[in-house]
Design an enzyme around this catalytic site. Structure first.
Site, mmCIF file in Angstrom:
data_model
loop_
_atom_site.group_PDB
_atom_site.id
_atom_site.type_symbol
_atom_site.label_atom_id
_atom_site.label_comp_id
_atom_site.label_asym_id
_atom_site.label_seq_id
_atom_site.Cartn_x
_atom_site.Cartn_y
_atom_site.Cartn_z
ATOM 1 N N GLY A 31 -4.978 -2.883 -3.748
ATOM 2 C CA GLY A 31 -5.952 -3.770 -3.138
ATOM 3 C C GLY A 31 -5.542 -4.066 -1.709
ATOM 4 C CG ASP A 34 -3.375 -12.133 2.325
ATOM 5 O OD1 ASP A 34 -2.137 -12.018 2.311
ATOM 6 O OD2 ASP A 34 -4.022 -12.414 3.342
ATOM 7 C CB CYS A 35 -5.517 -8.387 -3.326
ATOM 8 S SG CYS A 35 -4.253 -7.180 -3.772
ATOM 9 N N GLY A 36 -2.950 -10.566 -4.213
ATOM 10 C CA GLY A 36 -2.193 -11.062 -5.360
ATOM 11 C C GLY A 36 -1.448 -9.976 -6.102
ATOM 12 C CB SER A 38 3.755 -9.668 -4.838
ATOM 13 O OG SER A 38 3.887 -8.667 -3.837
ATOM 14 C CD GLU A 109 5.192 -4.615 -0.181
ATOM 15 O OE1 GLU A 109 4.239 -3.959 0.295
ATOM 16 O OE2 GLU A 109 5.260 -5.856 -0.119
ATOM 17 C CB ALA A 110 3.517 1.534 -4.925
ATOM 18 C CD GLN A 111 2.217 -0.829 0.551
ATOM 19 O OE1 GLN A 111 2.101 -0.971 -0.654
ATOM 20 N NE2 GLN A 111 2.637 -1.804 1.350
#
Ligand SMILES: [Zn+2]
Length: 243
Positions: A31, A34-36, A38, A109-111
């Protein structure tokens, strides 16, 4: 069909069933900032550990001395910091070699994963039956998929767009991450590694001409991303033009 051979059964014999544990999965949740994600990562970790499973939490780009996965709602857990050079197969095997169980991985942080690291995660799932839960941003500030995100979309068993609503300043659902340098939106530059946990200054020299400038990210709806409007009080229509 004319093939007279009996259909192979999909259910292995009892012996084979014991040899083949329940299949694991590679799941990817993505997402905008700030989409939550984590928060969701920590919730999944909590739910898994409550079932008596043993997990390993990984993160990237955490520049603190004690890496952790932290969320804006105040939760945080320690994590193993990895980078583009980390062999995730070796990482997990080294834990096994020390006698520590790894039933699942939480990857925040898989991106920022390389495509090769995503393939390593897939191998852990398929060959070692480790469940992998990966969480990451969908697109960078240029609206392009991050490399790790792209590979996860290509190979994950299950992909979910995180539904926790993050809103643009106009109230529409936020979708895209805008990079804001000294108060103005920019659309070009390096895909800089910045944690999404706080408005963050430019991380060193990686940002080229932006170095030293105040850089942060703001989630916008697609319409306002295209227009480059950061809000009625920021640069854009409605602001008093000063000489
Ligand atoms: Zn908007």
């Amino acid at each position: 069909m004319s093939d007279p051979a009996p259909e192979p059964t999909s259910v292995p014999a009892a012996g084979g069933r014991r040899a083949a544990p329940a299949p694991a999965h590679l799941r990817f949740f993505h997402g905008p900032m700030d989409c939550g994600k984590s928060t969701l990562a920590l919730q999944v970790d909590h739910n898994q550990s409550r079932q008596g499973r043993s997990g390993l939490r990984l993160t990237q780009g955490d520049r603190s001395t004690a890496p952790q996965i932290s969320s804006r709602v105040g939760l945080s857990r320690t994590a193993v910091e990895v980078d583009a050079g980390t062999d995730l197969l070796l990482l997990v095997r080294s834990h096994w070699a020390e006698g520590r169980r790894v039933d699942y991985l939480i990857v925040d942080e898989a991106q920022f994963l390389t495509p090769a690291q995503v393939d390593q995660l897939a191998e852990l799932v398929d060959a070692s039956h480790v469940d992998v839960y990966a969480f990451g941003l969908t697109t960078d500030f240029r609206t392009r998929l991050f490399p790790g995100t792209q590979r996860l979309l290509e190979v994950a068993d299950d992909v979910q767009r995180i539904q926790v609503e993050v809103l643009c300043w106009c109230g529409a659902p936020g979708l895209l991450n805008a990079r804001v340098v000294d108060g103005a939106m920019v659309r070009s530059g390096a895909t800089v590694v910045v944690a999404d946990t706080a408005p963050t200054p430019a991380p060193g020299a990686a940002d080229g001409p932006d170095t030293g400038a105040e850089v942060h990210y703001q989630v916008l709806c697609r319409h306002h991303y295209v227009l480059g409007e950061l809000g009625p009080t920021a640069t854009g229509p409605g602001q008093l033009a000063l000489p």
